[in-house]
Design an enzyme around this catalytic site. Structure first.
Site, PDB file in Angstrom:
ATOM      1  N   SER A 120       1.034  -1.421   0.042  1.00 21.97           N
ATOM      2  CA  SER A 120      -0.106  -0.077   0.050  1.00 21.97           C
ATOM      3  C   SER A 120       0.834   1.344   0.110  1.00 21.97           C
ATOM      4  CB  SER A 120      -0.900   0.069   1.409  1.00 21.97           C
ATOM      5  OG  SER A 120      -1.714   1.213   1.276  1.00 21.97           O
ATOM      6  N   LYS A 175      -4.508  -6.965   3.258  1.00 23.37           N
ATOM      7  CA  LYS A 175      -4.420  -5.993   2.284  1.00 23.37           C
ATOM      8  C   LYS A 175      -5.894  -5.661   1.606  1.00 23.37           C
ATOM      9  CE  LYS A 175      -2.761  -2.839  -0.468  1.00 23.37           C
ATOM     10  NZ  LYS A 175      -3.663  -2.774  -1.745  1.00 23.37           N
ATOM     11  N   HIS A 178      -7.996  -3.672   4.088  1.00 21.63           N
ATOM     12  CA  HIS A 178      -7.217  -2.282   4.071  1.00 21.63           C
ATOM     13  C   HIS A 178      -7.910  -1.430   2.927  1.00 21.63           C
ATOM     14  CE1 HIS A 178      -4.467   0.342   1.887  1.00 21.63           C
ATOM     15  NE2 HIS A 178      -3.878   0.704   3.131  1.00 21.63           N
ATOM     16  N   ASN A 179      -8.074  -2.275   1.834  1.00 23.70           N
ATOM     17  CA  ASN A 179      -8.671  -1.630   0.785  1.00 23.70           C
ATOM     18  C   ASN A 179     -10.389  -1.334   0.808  1.00 23.70           C
ATOM     19  OD1 ASN A 179      -6.158  -1.991  -0.395  1.00 23.70           O
ATOM     20  ND2 ASN A 179      -6.823  -2.440  -2.476  1.00 23.70           N
ATOM     21  N   GLU A 182     -10.326   1.664   3.108  1.00 26.43           N
ATOM     22  CA  GLU A 182     -10.091   2.847   2.034  1.00 26.43           C
ATOM     23  C   GLU A 182     -11.032   3.196   1.436  1.00 26.43           C
ATOM     24  OE1 GLU A 182      -7.692   2.831  -2.036  1.00 26.43           O
ATOM     25  OE2 GLU A 182      -6.295   2.105  -0.563  1.00 26.43           O
TER      26      GLU A 182
END
Length: 461
Positions: A120, A175, A178-179, A182
């Protein structure tokens, strides 16, 4: 490094800047030759995959920065025929975590070590220091750790923003979430922007100044920072570029994957779901243009003093942001238990504090919450976090109510508030829902006066 696009080339440059020698390859002749012409010192440029593999010191560490899906399988198959037992293959793209688990099994059968690594930070992060989330074959970590620690971002306290996440597809799963967070953060910022623009009639420069002030306090984050810069940006001709961009958003799938994983796990992620669906709704530009002429609504103005309402929106954004993290970390915690990944959520919050797209000062409070209670099932159950959200919720309610009365959509922030209220409600309405299910389908129900796990059925007619 296999794949010399923006991310691959910048990661390779980052590695060389830290004293490593990097062999490079890409199937695209123009990319490969262009990179070789631009960068020579510290790189070994190769013209085919066999030459590439032969140029690397054993045990080889090969990182792929290529499009997720079948291209990864194709490259892995080619590499596997050339590599030797003990060599490491790293997938740094946004691959689905189940695909990563399958590739780990296939690679380990051939004696290879396989790592699915979340990366990231975008273009700038790749070059100057990303947040890295590697997971997979544990024997790979000692081999790649010196490289990853050298190139990773640092927190304000100089802690490195990389750590071994865990076994299997945990790196890519983390991840992915995480996205998803986001997606939620970006949508909530966009809702804030729209109510200030349409509800308060604020100019781009005025909004930029607001985001600039917020970025010096508890909302300090990368996404707030770039929003400030975007709103202030003008061309030499005075064109405010943000006003010229079509309001139809794209997406690459990781937000959708997060939502699907939550549905499979039975974990509530309504905020991230609304963020994904908001992008889908934005893409219906032609239909929305027709609907704007056919469907009625209230006047969009906000009947409140600008300074006062901006403060309420700030609190709504902050409270919603905490909910976004709470939902994401709850999904990670649940999957960690189901898959026996034994993930350390405090360390995870720490490595997200630098380099990555969702880096923010809020992550320090989140890290400390999981340090106090590593088994915390939901971030909102931490006393300090609960107190913080409790303080924000009064202004948050007023902001969402005003937006609703003005006909300004706030799907993420209103969803976050509904989640907060649903989560804090000791007796909800699902007892009626269970009765309905039992009425039409004899699905049974549990009783409040009996132990959990005992099920009953009523002959309702």
């Amino acid at each position: 490094m296999v794949g010399l696009g923006v991310m691959g080339s910048n990661l390779a440059r980052n590695m060389v800047s830290k004293g490593f020698s990097v062999s490079c390859y890409d199937w695209d002749d123009s990319l490969r030759k262009g990179f070789a012409e631009s960068y020579a010192e510290g790189f070994v440029h190769t013209d085919n995959l066999k030459q590439f593999v032969e140029s690397i010191e054993r045990p080889r560490k090969v990182m792929m920065m290529i499009k997720a899906g079948s291209p990864v399988d194709s490259v892995l198959n080619e590499l596997a025929s050339l590599l030797e037992p003990g060599d490491v293959v790293i997938d740094g793209g946004n691959s689905q975590w189940e695909d990563t688990e399958r590739r780990i099994a296939l690679s380990e059968e051939k004696g290879l070590l396989y790592v699915g690594c979340g990366v990231s930070g975008g273009e700038e992060g790749a070059l100057n220091g990303p947040a890295l989330m590697p997971g997979g074959s544990e024997g790979a970590w000692p081999l790649i750790k010196p490289i990853f620690e050298a190139i990773a971002a640092r927190t304000p306290e100089d802690a490195v923003c990389v750590d071994w996440i865990g076994p299997g597809g945990s790196g890519h799963f983390v991840k992915m979430v995480h996205n998803g967070i986001e997606y939620g953060d970006m949508q909530m910022i966009c809702e804030t922007y729209q109510v200030m623009r349409d509800g308060l009639g604020m100019s781009n420069i005025a909004m930029s100044e607001v985001f600039g002030r917020w970025n010096k306090g508890k909302l300090d984050s990368y996404l707030i920072e770039i929003t400030r810069d975007i709103l202030a940006y003008e061309t030499e001709d005075g064109e405010q570029v943000v006003d010229m961009i079509l309001d139809a958003a794209g997406q690459k799938g990781t937000g959708k994957w997060t939502l699907m994983a939550a549905l499979d796990a039975g974990e509530p992620l309504p905020l991230i779901g609304e963020a994904v669906f908001a992008r889908c709704l934005s893409a219906l530009k032609t239909d929305r243009e027709k609907a704007s002429k056919a469907l009625v609504g209230p006047k969009t103005g906000i009947d409140a003093a600008q300074e006062d309402f901006v403060e309420e929106v700030k609190q709504a954004l902050y409270g919603s942001k905490i909910i976004s993290y709470a939902q994401g970390f709850q999904l990670i915690q649940q999957m960690s238990k189901e898959r026996n990944w034994n993930l350390d959520l405090a360390r995870l919050a720490q490595l997200w504090r630098g380099g990555c797209i969702i880096r923010s000062v809020l992550l320090r409070m989140i890290k400390e919450a999981f340090q106090r209670d590593p088994g915390l099932s939901n971030l909102l159950l931490d006393p300090l976090v609960a107190e913080t959200v409790g303080e924000a919720q009064v202004h948050w309610r007023n902001a969402v109510a005003c937006m609703t009365r003005a006909g300004i959509a706030s799907p993420a922030m209103s969803s976050a508030l509904s989640y907060y209220d649903g989560f804090r409600t000791v007796r909800g309405s699902a007892n009626l829902l269970q009765a309905q299910r039992d009425y039409f389908g004899a699905h049974t129900y549990e009783r409040v006066d009996k132990p959990r796990g005992e099920f009953f059925h009523t002959q309702w007619t």
